[in-house]
Design a protein around this motif. Structure first.
Motif, PDB file in Angstrom:
ATOM      1  N   SER A 154       0.846  -1.195   0.000  1.00  0.00           N
ATOM      2  CA  SER A 154       0.000   0.000   0.000  1.00  0.00           C
ATOM      3  C   SER A 154       0.886   1.251   0.000  1.00  0.00           C
ATOM      4  O   SER A 154       2.105   1.151  -0.016  1.00  0.00           O
ATOM      5  CB  SER A 154      -0.928  -0.027   1.220  1.00  0.00           C
ATOM      6  OG  SER A 154      -0.163  -0.185   2.386  1.00  0.00           O
ATOM      7  N   SER A 155       0.248   2.396   0.060  1.00  0.00           N
ATOM      8  CA  SER A 155       0.928   3.701   0.078  1.00  0.00           C
ATOM      9  C   SER A 155       1.399   4.118  -1.323  1.00  0.00           C
ATOM     10  O   SER A 155       1.011   3.522  -2.312  1.00  0.00           O
ATOM     11  CB  SER A 155       2.082   3.696   1.067  1.00  0.00           C
ATOM     12  OG  SER A 155       2.396   5.024   1.387  1.00  0.00           O
ATOM     13  N   PRO A 174      -7.955  -3.658   7.075  1.00  0.00           N
ATOM     14  CA  PRO A 174      -8.036  -2.582   6.094  1.00  0.00           C
ATOM     15  C   PRO A 174      -6.812  -2.585   5.179  1.00  0.00           C
ATOM     16  O   PRO A 174      -5.743  -3.017   5.588  1.00  0.00           O
ATOM     17  CB  PRO A 174      -7.995  -1.348   6.992  1.00  0.00           C
ATOM     18  CG  PRO A 174      -7.114  -1.756   8.152  1.00  0.00           C
ATOM     19  CD  PRO A 174      -7.243  -3.248   8.296  1.00  0.00           C
ATOM     20  N   HIS A 175      -7.004  -2.099   3.949  1.00  0.00           N
ATOM     21  CA  HIS A 175      -5.850  -1.876   3.071  1.00  0.00           C
ATOM     22  C   HIS A 175      -5.463  -0.412   3.224  1.00  0.00           C
ATOM     23  O   HIS A 175      -5.908   0.431   2.470  1.00  0.00           O
ATOM     24  CB  HIS A 175      -6.201  -2.178   1.615  1.00  0.00           C
ATOM     25  CG  HIS A 175      -6.442  -3.625   1.334  1.00  0.00           C
ATOM     26  ND1 HIS A 175      -6.486  -4.139   0.070  1.00  0.00           N
ATOM     27  CD2 HIS A 175      -6.630  -4.691   2.153  1.00  0.00           C
ATOM     28  CE1 HIS A 175      -6.701  -5.443   0.115  1.00  0.00           C
ATOM     29  NE2 HIS A 175      -6.803  -5.798   1.379  1.00  0.00           N
ATOM     30  N   LEU A 176      -4.691  -0.143   4.236  1.00  0.00           N
ATOM     31  CA  LEU A 176      -4.300   1.239   4.538  1.00  0.00           C
ATOM     32  C   LEU A 176      -2.799   1.380   4.375  1.00  0.00           C
ATOM     33  O   LEU A 176      -2.081   0.377   4.402  1.00  0.00           O
ATOM     34  CB  LEU A 176      -4.670   1.567   5.988  1.00  0.00           C
ATOM     35  CG  LEU A 176      -6.151   1.713   6.300  1.00  0.00           C
ATOM     36  CD1 LEU A 176      -6.352   1.899   7.793  1.00  0.00           C
ATOM     37  CD2 LEU A 176      -6.750   2.889   5.538  1.00  0.00           C
ATOM     38  N   PRO A 177      -2.323   2.629   4.303  1.00  0.00           N
ATOM     39  CA  PRO A 177      -0.871   2.806   4.149  1.00  0.00           C
ATOM     40  C   PRO A 177      -0.073   2.155   5.280  1.00  0.00           C
ATOM     41  O   PRO A 177       1.057   1.751   5.093  1.00  0.00           O
ATOM     42  CB  PRO A 177      -0.695   4.325   4.175  1.00  0.00           C
ATOM     43  CG  PRO A 177      -2.010   4.867   3.755  1.00  0.00           C
ATOM     44  CD  PRO A 177      -3.051   3.898   4.203  1.00  0.00           C
ATOM     45  N   ALA A 493      -4.526   1.772  -6.099  1.00  0.00           N
ATOM     46  CA  ALA A 493      -4.239   0.692  -7.052  1.00  0.00           C
ATOM     47  C   ALA A 493      -3.140   1.102  -8.036  1.00  0.00           C
ATOM     48  O   ALA A 493      -2.393   0.256  -8.532  1.00  0.00           O
ATOM     49  CB  ALA A 493      -5.508   0.315  -7.815  1.00  0.00           C
ATOM     50  N   MET A 494      -3.031   2.413  -8.295  1.00  0.00           N
ATOM     51  CA  MET A 494      -2.009   2.830  -9.277  1.00  0.00           C
ATOM     52  C   MET A 494      -0.601   2.556  -8.755  1.00  0.00           C
ATOM     53  O   MET A 494       0.126   1.763  -9.356  1.00  0.00           O
ATOM     54  CB  MET A 494      -2.213   4.288  -9.682  1.00  0.00           C
ATOM     55  CG  MET A 494      -3.391   4.465 -10.610  1.00  0.00           C
ATOM     56  SD  MET A 494      -3.536   6.160 -11.215  1.00  0.00           S
ATOM     57  CE  MET A 494      -4.727   6.805 -10.072  1.00  0.00           C
ATOM     58  N   PRO A 495      -0.174   3.173  -7.634  1.00  0.00           N
ATOM     59  CA  PRO A 495       1.192   2.857  -7.179  1.00  0.00           C
ATOM     60  C   PRO A 495       1.387   1.370  -6.900  1.00  0.00           C
ATOM     61  O   PRO A 495       2.467   0.822  -7.141  1.00  0.00           O
ATOM     62  CB  PRO A 495       1.340   3.679  -5.896  1.00  0.00           C
ATOM     63  CG  PRO A 495      -0.027   4.112  -5.511  1.00  0.00           C
ATOM     64  CD  PRO A 495      -0.827   4.162  -6.766  1.00  0.00           C
ATOM     65  N   MET A 496       0.342   0.712  -6.408  1.00  0.00           N
ATOM     66  CA  MET A 496       0.490  -0.704  -6.070  1.00  0.00           C
ATOM     67  C   MET A 496       0.805  -1.527  -7.318  1.00  0.00           C
ATOM     68  O   MET A 496       1.786  -2.274  -7.366  1.00  0.00           O
ATOM     69  CB  MET A 496      -0.800  -1.202  -5.404  1.00  0.00           C
ATOM     70  CG  MET A 496      -0.686  -2.577  -4.807  1.00  0.00           C
ATOM     71  SD  MET A 496      -2.238  -3.107  -4.061  1.00  0.00           S
ATOM     72  CE  MET A 496      -2.197  -2.320  -2.471  1.00  0.00           C
TER      73      MET A 496
END
Ligand code: GLC
Length: 815
Positions: A154-155, A174-177, A493-496
């Motif tokens: 993430s992040s 959660p999918h959090l930073p 989703a982009m950086p990931m």
């Protein structure tokens, strides 16, 4: 009466654990054993293995002889040791290849890599380990250091200031930073500083951590168990690192075209009628779709390799009917096998010792969807083969794709996974689950891929997985697990996915629209606009959430989604070409700008826009009620895909983005390749290919070139040479343009008569194309030879016979 239990240490207050960290000490000796360099310190040694001029391996070892077996991540053929000259003086040992110098300081055992100009690429200051089996090393970090890779995290894009753990984990929320571990573990870190980039790949399948946050001028790479076995991968460019890392751990296998089409999923489509109706709706509404997924409800009480006799009584008939519509199914297969003595797969697994066990011999049972379940031990080749073979059940029905889920492995218990003391047979070199954990999912997908391939008579299988380890790209596409219908998750989703691409996972994507929670009309539109340019393109949503099939929000939304899903199909030749490139050299299908513009300081952490290949810039809208967004255009001249507006790069622009538009730009002087709009990838029709050349100029310094790869899109015949590659070139002549093309190889003959060229938004108008007749757009569509102007876009369209000998056209500029 009390027993001694009364004075158990833990009852006396918290245990104070003192961590002592040991270091190898000074270098005492070194030797060469065959092609391996063994450098011994006072307390431990490090074995150095050069795989080529750009990659070497360093493995910390204790005792006399290093164990240099590798995990399945590393390709055996890439791991052949090479000899390089060594020089020694009082202070240093220096190994020199044609590109780098590896310097070992004898007193400190400090390890440094320099390029031949003497610039320091990497410095490892301390390797250490503790008596509990953890090891780590510290590496220099510069003020201008940036970090990439690490697979599915993430992040933001640049991982500077972050700390991550690699431990495949089923994180529904959660999918959090701050979440340090998700479903996949790719322990590859790309470190870029100044004009230098290199990669560090820690080949350890237990828990590992990368800390770019806590140590100021250094970052650390460590593991809690197992060997400290690390590969240095040289750049100097990030692209070189990606190519070399994927040469080491393998590249994607070119997927069948249908698997890069649009996919529709839901947890779950509940019965056969619903699935058929869904497929018919796609066709009635002319929304292209290749695949419908069957989530867990297709099974008989969640028993893998079964269909539910009530809700899916006639799978064969259903699959045949879907086949007529050009729709395939991809069923889910989880690793948990229901404990049920009447169930053949379970019985066989127990009787033939295929399930993971404790050292004492007891099968490990855990709860997942089917209730109490046993888990195959894919580390045993015998079991992997058995599992692979079971897929004949599906291939006999005509199924060519399998969805592997819950393969971290996920277990419904406190640790969320298998007990750490479960043993994996590992083909005779048993290891605990603690050491093996991150490999479990990959070995499941490997068994699945190989089993499918075995029973598919030369057709390419498709496997989708949630969990994986380095090298998973060889067997499966990866989706990013249980995200939510949050705008934030769309943005993340982009950086990931971009970092996954830099980590070898070129075939990846999120659940479009979001899995959990409820999507909205706008979110679905914006996410689909972005998602059709991601390598993996599936809309999936959870039970209990609002429906998110493309027609769920009325006609306006449906119309926009039809357009964008259609765009993916029209762009299929281009996207497929990028998949070929990923198989060929490891570069990802979608790329962060930093990969193509590494010297541009604006793009080090730019991750709300990305490139498709190297020349198409996609700038999704990822906030609600937004009809403009800022877009950064790197150097060069960029053309707005929708209206041809010309922008000089190197600056930010404000792009208009009403709901039906996602800002997209194509670099002037570059090509894309489009094909016909199909309803599914293998729909039979004339495979007209249209080479789009953007921003052609008549000036003599103008050049553009492109090569398109084509094959049958579904079999392995391409591996035996059955493919073609057309090279197209354009050159300004001063008074127009010279366009020529030729087949570099033509062993595959696409079903078509004509080739088409589209000069999009050219900087000149044409008044003659090589003496060809000027025809109408309709005549062009009918397949006539000639050229036409597209009044709306100003494009010049040219159609000529597709001759194997290639061709040449002179386009004369008008006044
Ligand atoms: C997991 C998967 C999800 C799937 C669900 C039911 O949560 O991540 O995609 O729909 O299990 O199988």
């Amino acid at each position: 009466m009390e027993s001694s239990e009364a004075i158990r240490p833990e009852k006396m207050g918290p245990l104070v654990m003192t961590e002592t960290w040991n270091t190898p000490g000074s270098v005492e000796s070194w030797e060469r054993s065959e092609s391996i360099y063994i450098v011994r310190g006072e307390r431990a040694g490090i074995a150095f293995v050069f795989l080529n001029d750009e990659i070497f391996r360093m493995k910390l070892f204790h005792g006399q002889v290093p164990d240099l077996t590798t995990t399945p991540a590393v390709l055996a053929e890439s791991c052949i040791p090479h000899l390089f000259p060594v020089e020694e003086d009082e202070d240093q040992l220096v190994f020199t290849t044609s590109c780098i110098r590896l310097i070992i300081e004898k007193t400190s055992f400090l390890i440094r890599v320099e390029n031949l100009a003497g610039e320091v690429i990497m410095q490892q200051n301390l390797t250490s380990w503790n008596p509990r089996g953890a090891s780590h090393a510290e590496y220099d970090m510069q003020p201008d250091s940036h970090f990439y890779g690490l697979g599915e995290k993430s992040s933001f894009l640049d991982k500077r200031g972050e700390r991550y753990t690699n431990w495949n984990t089923d994180v529904f929320a959660p999918h959090l930073p701050e979440i340090e571990a998700l479903y996949e573990s790719i322990p590859l870190l790309i470190h870029m500083h100044g004009e230098l980039a290199y990669g560090l790949f820690l080949d350890n399948t237990g828990r590992s951590d990368f800390d770019m946050r806590s140590h100021g001028v250094a970052f650390t790479v460590g593991c809690s168990t197992g060997a400290y076995d690390i590969y240095f991968i040289n750049g100097p460019e990030m692209k070189d690192v990606v190519k070399r890392y994927t040469a080491l751990t393998g590249r994607i296998a070119l997927p069948p075209k249908w698997s890069i089409g649009y996919h529709q999923s839901r947890y779950s489509y509940m019965n056969q009628q619903e699935v058929l109706q869904l497929a018919r709706t796609f066709r009635e509404k002319n929304i292209p779709c290749d695949v419908i997924y069957l989530d867990i409800h297709y099974m008989d009480e969640y028993r893998v390799f079964t269909f539910d006799p009530v809700n899916f009584p006639e799978p064969q008939k259903m699959i045949a009917e879907l086949g007529e519509l050009g729709v395939r199914i991809v069923p889910i297969v989880d690793p948990g096998v229901k404990k049920d003595p009447k169930y053949e797969v379970y019985k066989e697994g127990v009787l033939n010792k295929h399930f993971c066990r404790k050292l004492e011999g007891d099968i490990f049972f855990g709860e997942v969807w089917p209730g109490i379940s046993a888990f195959p031990d894919f580390s045993d080749s015998r079991t992997a083969e058995w599992w692979g073979d079971l897929h004949k059940y599906y291939t006999d029905l005509g199924i060519q794709g399998i969805w592997n889920d819950m393969n971290e492995p996920a277990v419904f218990n406190e640790s969320k996974t298998m007990d750490l003391d479960v043993m994996h047979f590992n083909d005779g070199r048993p290891v605990t689950h603690e050491e093996y954990h991150n490999l479990y999912g990959m070995m499941m997908s490997k068994a699945t891929y190989e089993g499918l391939a075995e029973h598919m008579a030369g057709e390419r299988p498709f496997v989708l997985t949630r969990a994986g380890y380095a090298g998973i790209q060889r067997y499966a596409a990866v989706w990013t697990g249980d995200n939510r219908s949050f705008w934030e998750h769309m943005a993340m989703a982009m950086p990931m996915v971009l970092n996954m691409g830099l980590s070898g996972l070129a075939f990846a994507g999120p659940d479009i629209g979001g899995f959990a929670h409820h999507t909205s009309a706008q979110l679905l539109v914006r996410w689909t606009q972005m998602g059709v340019f991601f390598p993996y393109c599936r809309n999936h949503s959870s039970i209990g959430t609002l429906r998110q099939e493309p027609w769920s929000f009325g006609e306006e939304v449906e119309g926009i989604l039809r357009e964008f899903i259609g765009l993916r199909y029209r762009w299929m030749p281009h996207i497929y070409n990028l998949f070929h490139e990923a198989e060929d050299c490891g570069l990802p299908v979608i790329r962060p700008l930093i990969l193509e513009y590494p010297r541009d300081p604006h793009v080090t952490n730019l991750c709300d826009q990305f490139l498709l290949g190297d020349n198409v810039l996609i700038a999704p809208v990822y906030r609600p009620d937004t009809d403009h967004r800022s877009v950064y255009l790197p150097e060069g001249c960029w053309l707005d895909y929708w209206d041809g507006e010309v922008h000089e790069g190197g600056k930010h622009i404000l792009a208009a983005a009403p709901l039906h538009i996602m800002p997209m730009y194509v670099k002037a002087g570059s090509f894309t390749a489009e094909g016909p709009l199909k309803q599914y990838a293998q729909e039979e029709m004339e495979e007209t290919v249209i080479f789009h050349l953007y921003g052609a100029k008549a000036e003599k310094d103008f050049t553009a070139s492109f090569t398109l790869y084509e094959d049958d899109g579904h079999s392995f015949a391409y591996r035996k040479g059955a493919y073609s590659q057309i090279a197209v070139e354009a050159k300004g002549t001063g008074d127009g343009l010279l366009l020529n093309w030729f087949y570099k190889t033509d062993a595959y003959k696409p079903p078509r008569e004509m080739l088409r060229f589209a000069l999009c938004y050219p900087f000149f108008s044409a008044d003659d194309v090589d003496g060809l007749p000027e025809i109408s757009l309709d005549e062009l569509k009918e397949g006539r030879k000639g050229w036409a102007r597209n009044g709306k876009s100003g494009a010049i369209l040219i159609q000529v016979p597709d001759e194997r000998s290639g061709g040449e056209l002179r386009i004369r500029a008008g006044n």
